[in-house]
Design an enzyme around this catalytic site. Structure first.
Site, PDB file in Angstrom:
ATOM      1  N   TYR A 154      -3.390  -3.231   2.550  1.00 20.20           N
ATOM      2  CA  TYR A 154      -2.013  -2.727   2.533  1.00 20.20           C
ATOM      3  C   TYR A 154      -1.910  -1.497   1.647  1.00 20.20           C
ATOM      4  O   TYR A 154      -1.393  -0.449   2.069  1.00 20.20           O
ATOM      5  CB  TYR A 154      -1.055  -3.804   2.031  1.00 20.20           C
ATOM      6  CG  TYR A 154       0.273  -3.249   1.551  1.00 20.20           C
ATOM      7  CD1 TYR A 154       1.105  -2.545   2.413  1.00 20.20           C
ATOM      8  CD2 TYR A 154       0.665  -3.412   0.229  1.00 20.20           C
ATOM      9  CE1 TYR A 154       2.312  -2.018   1.968  1.00 20.20           C
ATOM     10  CE2 TYR A 154       1.871  -2.887  -0.218  1.00 20.20           C
ATOM     11  CZ  TYR A 154       2.694  -2.193   0.643  1.00 20.20           C
ATOM     12  OH  TYR A 154       3.883  -1.668   0.199  1.00 20.20           O
ATOM     13  N   SER A 192      -3.585   1.531   3.113  1.00 19.80           N
ATOM     14  CA  SER A 192      -2.852   2.146   4.229  1.00 19.80           C
ATOM     15  C   SER A 192      -1.677   2.974   3.716  1.00 19.80           C
ATOM     16  O   SER A 192      -1.360   4.032   4.265  1.00 19.80           O
ATOM     17  CB  SER A 192      -2.369   1.070   5.200  1.00 19.80           C
ATOM     18  OG  SER A 192      -1.348   0.266   4.639  1.00 19.80           O
ATOM     19  N   LYS A 193      -1.026   2.511   2.660  1.00 23.15           N
ATOM     20  CA  LYS A 193       0.075   3.293   2.087  1.00 23.15           C
ATOM     21  C   LYS A 193      -0.455   4.536   1.367  1.00 23.15           C
ATOM     22  O   LYS A 193       0.168   5.601   1.421  1.00 23.15           O
ATOM     23  CB  LYS A 193       0.890   2.430   1.128  1.00 23.15           C
ATOM     24  CG  LYS A 193       1.693   1.327   1.807  1.00 23.15           C
ATOM     25  CD  LYS A 193       2.719   1.874   2.800  1.00 23.15           C
ATOM     26  CE  LYS A 193       3.862   2.594   2.118  1.00 23.15           C
ATOM     27  NZ  LYS A 193       4.902   3.016   3.098  1.00 23.15           N
ATOM     28  N   THR A 234       4.709   2.824  -2.369  1.00 25.85           N
ATOM     29  CA  THR A 234       4.594   1.710  -3.296  1.00 25.85           C
ATOM     30  C   THR A 234       3.748   2.056  -4.512  1.00 25.85           C
ATOM     31  O   THR A 234       2.888   2.951  -4.448  1.00 25.85           O
ATOM     32  CB  THR A 234       3.955   0.496  -2.579  1.00 25.85           C
ATOM     33  OG1 THR A 234       3.684  -0.534  -3.516  1.00 25.85           O
ATOM     34  CG2 THR A 234       2.645   0.884  -1.921  1.00 25.85           C
ATOM     35  N   ASP A 235       3.956   1.319  -5.598  1.00 25.64           N
ATOM     36  CA  ASP A 235       3.117   1.514  -6.784  1.00 25.64           C
ATOM     37  C   ASP A 235       1.715   0.956  -6.581  1.00 25.64           C
ATOM     38  O   ASP A 235       0.798   1.258  -7.362  1.00 25.64           O
ATOM     39  CB  ASP A 235       3.758   0.874  -8.018  1.00 25.64           C
ATOM     40  CG  ASP A 235       4.058  -0.613  -7.859  1.00 25.64           C
ATOM     41  OD1 ASP A 235       3.775  -1.180  -6.791  1.00 25.64           O
ATOM     42  OD2 ASP A 235       4.612  -1.198  -8.813  1.00 25.64           O
ATOM     43  N   GLU A 236       1.510   0.163  -5.521  1.00 25.96           N
ATOM     44  CA  GLU A 236       0.200  -0.450  -5.312  1.00 25.96           C
ATOM     45  C   GLU A 236      -0.882   0.573  -4.969  1.00 25.96           C
ATOM     46  O   GLU A 236      -2.073   0.264  -5.050  1.00 25.96           O
ATOM     47  CB  GLU A 236       0.284  -1.530  -4.240  1.00 25.96           C
ATOM     48  CG  GLU A 236       1.166  -2.693  -4.655  1.00 25.96           C
ATOM     49  CD  GLU A 236       1.028  -3.907  -3.767  1.00 25.96           C
ATOM     50  OE1 GLU A 236      -0.098  -4.191  -3.314  1.00 25.96           O
ATOM     51  OE2 GLU A 236       2.046  -4.578  -3.528  1.00 25.96           O
ATOM     52  N   ALA A 267       7.222   0.009   7.615  1.00 21.28           N
ATOM     53  CA  ALA A 267       5.861  -0.274   7.156  1.00 21.28           C
ATOM     54  C   ALA A 267       5.576  -1.761   7.254  1.00 21.28           C
ATOM     55  O   ALA A 267       6.476  -2.590   7.133  1.00 21.28           O
ATOM     56  CB  ALA A 267       5.675   0.176   5.707  1.00 21.28           C
ATOM     57  N   ILE A 282       7.512   3.267  15.650  1.00 19.53           N
ATOM     58  CA  ILE A 282       7.316   4.637  15.174  1.00 19.53           C
ATOM     59  C   ILE A 282       6.011   5.242  15.678  1.00 19.53           C
ATOM     60  O   ILE A 282       5.828   6.465  15.582  1.00 19.53           O
ATOM     61  CB  ILE A 282       7.361   4.724  13.635  1.00 19.53           C
ATOM     62  CG1 ILE A 282       6.309   3.787  12.991  1.00 19.53           C
ATOM     63  CG2 ILE A 282       8.762   4.400  13.118  1.00 19.53           C
ATOM     64  CD1 ILE A 282       6.180   3.968  11.489  1.00 19.53           C
ATOM     65  N   ILE A 291      14.503  -3.584   2.293  1.00 17.69           N
ATOM     66  CA  ILE A 291      15.041  -2.400   1.628  1.00 17.69           C
ATOM     67  C   ILE A 291      15.852  -1.581   2.620  1.00 17.69           C
ATOM     68  O   ILE A 291      16.912  -1.042   2.283  1.00 17.69           O
ATOM     69  CB  ILE A 291      13.899  -1.556   1.021  1.00 17.69           C
ATOM     70  CG1 ILE A 291      13.115  -2.371  -0.007  1.00 17.69           C
ATOM     71  CG2 ILE A 291      14.460  -0.298   0.361  1.00 17.69           C
ATOM     72  CD1 ILE A 291      11.858  -1.679  -0.529  1.00 17.69           C
ATOM     73  N   ASN A 314      10.453  -4.744  -5.375  1.00 21.81           N
ATOM     74  CA  ASN A 314      11.892  -4.897  -5.161  1.00 21.81           C
ATOM     75  C   ASN A 314      12.265  -6.362  -5.029  1.00 21.81           C
ATOM     76  O   ASN A 314      11.461  -7.189  -4.590  1.00 21.81           O
ATOM     77  CB  ASN A 314      12.318  -4.171  -3.885  1.00 21.81           C
ATOM     78  CG  ASN A 314      12.496  -2.682  -4.072  1.00 21.81           C
ATOM     79  OD1 ASN A 314      13.474  -2.094  -3.615  1.00 21.81           O
ATOM     80  ND2 ASN A 314      11.550  -2.028  -4.723  1.00 21.81           N
TER      81      ASN A 314
END
Length: 370
Positions: free
Chosen positions: A159, A162-163, A133-135, A84, A61, A13, A189
């Site tokens: 995952y 963590s988001k 994310t939608d997750e 990420a 980062i 992305i 995506n």
């Protein structure tokens, strides 16, 4: 004119966003920061780097000193945070890497932005966009309405957890410190430059090479598919016109189960070979090269742990508040994507064979600090 930082800008992305931003806003100063892990690829950014159109910096980062020095030097007033770890299967094997990058890395960026904008008294003119994310919302039943911004967080993989944690950190900085930050939660995506480990490019490449097309479980898991170009356009709109403190869901309104997605890819590849006989010479191992169906490669494999059954995004808020709507149908976007991989064999072949890393080591010695 804005001074822009895009983290994770060599990812799928990210590199699409860099190109979209540079095309739409050529006057802005643009710094791209990426740690250059396995999923990063700067082939598409190379002309922009060589011409000086963007400044590319290899860096992590989580490196607080490096991140702060970038803010001090470039005086960013726009931060788009995409860096990420994002592959669910990898998070099951090595969850610590996801916590390190997605949580601690986000904290490092938030602190640098807050300190810099406070010191320069530019909080009101600046914006921090955290791309998620939608997750984080968990899984939907077939009869459930799509996720809206008010859905509770129920992450089911390391995952997603963590988001979710990074989303909460961003929100806490808005509420506690007044940081002008926004959050987006997007659906799956697809499109150009996606790493071959992801579902759609994996299936395209495997079909062309005559390899099995593995589908988890019975293939009934459903995802809402969003073309990356539409996502990038939405991100540019949200950071400029969205309200700080708000969350915006970005979805493609294109729910498809994995079985149908893979089947459609097979149909598109078979059709492409029928229309262009030269493809048979380029990809002789593909069943379509001998007028067989690519469907013959489909294999159903053991489902992965914690596999969410369905995601779907309600993006009405984005449409009503900011006027952003998707225009690319999944069928048109997937056809375009299949042809992009057919036309860019050298790009993905370098990744699959390991040639990209050798090229990178030979041609680039990155700036790693300011």
């Amino acid at each position: 004119m804005h001074k822009v930082l895009i983290t994770g800008g060599a990812g799928f992305i990210g590199q699409n966003l860099v190109h979209a931003w540079r095309t739409a806003r050529p006057e802005d100063g643009l710094v791209v920061l990426d740690a250059m892990t396995y999923a990063a690829n700067i082939r598409s950014l190379e002309p922009l780097i060589a011409s000086g159109s963007i400044l590319f910096i290899k860096g992590d980062i989580r490196d607080a000193g490096m991140v702060r020095s970038l803010f001090d030097e470039h005086k960013f007033d726009r931060v788009l945070h995409l860096a990420a770890e994002s592959h669910v299967d990898r998070s099951i094997v090595d969850p610590e890497a996801f916590l390190q990058t997605n949580v601690l890395g986000t904290f490092t960026l938030l602190k640098a932005a807050l300190d810099c904008w406070r010191a320069s008294d530019t909080m009101s003119q600046s914006r921090f966009l955290h791309v998620s994310t939608d997750e984080v919302y968990g899984s939907l039943k077939l009869t459930d309405p799509p996720f809206s911004e008010s859905n509770p967080y129920r992450p089911n993989s390391p995952y997603a957890a963590s988001k979710a944690a990074s989303d909460h950190l961003v929100r806490s900085y808005v509420v506690t410190y007044g940081l002008p930050a926004l959050i987006t939660n997007c659906s799956n995506n697809y499109g150009p430059y996606q790493h071959p480990e992801k579902l759609i490019p994996l299936m395209i490449i495997h079909a062309l090479e005559g390899k099995p097309l593995p589908i988890y479980g019975d293939g009934s898991n459903i995802r809402d598919w969003l073309h990356v170009s539409e996502h990038c356009r939405a991100l540019m709109t949200i950071i400029e016109r969205g309200s700080p403190g708000e969350t915006y869901n970005v979805g493609g309104r294109s729910e498809r189960n994995n079985r149908d997605v893979v089947g459609t890819i097979c149909d598109l590849i078979d059709r492409a070979f029928a229309e262009d006989p030269a493809l048979a010479a380029r990809f002789p191992s593909c069943p379509a090269a001998t007028k067989q169906s690519s469907h013959s490669l489909i294999r159903y494999v053991t489902d992965r742990p914690g596999h969410d059954h369905r995601y779907a995004i309600d993006s009405d808020k984005l449409a009503m508040k900011l006027g952003e709507r998707c225009h690319i149908t999944f069928e048109a976007g997937l056809d375009q994507t299949v042809h992009w991989y057919l036309d860019h064999q050298s790009w993905w072949d370098e990744i699959v064979t390991g040639g990209y890393k050798a090229w990178l080591d030979k041609n680039y010695s990155f700036r790693t600090a300011v």
